[in-house]
Design an enzyme around this catalytic site. Structure first.
Site, short mmCIF file in Angstrom:
data_model
loop_
_atom_site.label_atom_id
_atom_site.label_comp_id
_atom_site.label_asym_id
_atom_site.label_seq_id
_atom_site.Cartn_x
_atom_site.Cartn_y
_atom_site.Cartn_z
N PRO A 139 0.83 -1.21 0.00
CA PRO A 139 0.00 0.00 0.00
C PRO A 139 0.87 1.26 0.00
O PRO A 139 1.89 1.32 0.69
CB PRO A 139 -0.81 -0.11 1.29
N ILE A 140 0.45 2.22 -0.79
CA ILE A 140 1.09 3.53 -0.83
C ILE A 140 0.01 4.55 -0.46
O ILE A 140 -1.00 4.68 -1.15
CB ILE A 140 1.67 3.85 -2.21
#
EC number: 5.3.2.-
Length: 70
Positions: A2-3
């Protein structure tokens, strides 16, 4: 991996930003089971003159408020 990208107005302390990073990391771990080492956080700070709501920048709003108060 996840970013998480967050846009913020300038002015928060390093401690504030560190708490935000830790909270966002914990949320990603809890919500989607992401491994801690895979969570990426990007904080983007902008000056108040670069963000506007309703056609008025936050810098202009702050200046108008200061003029009313002083």
């Amino acid at each position: 991996m996840p970013i998480i990208e967050v846009n913020l107005l300038e002015g928060r302390t390093s401690d504030d930003k560190e708490r935000l990073i830790q909270a966002l990391t914990a949320a990603a771990i809890e919500a989607i089971g992401a491994p801690r080492e895979s969570v990426r956080i990007i904080l983007r700070e902008m000056p108040p003159g670069h963000f506007a709501v309703g056609g008025e920048t936050f810098a202009a709003k702050a200046a108008a408020k200061a003029a009313r108060q002083g």
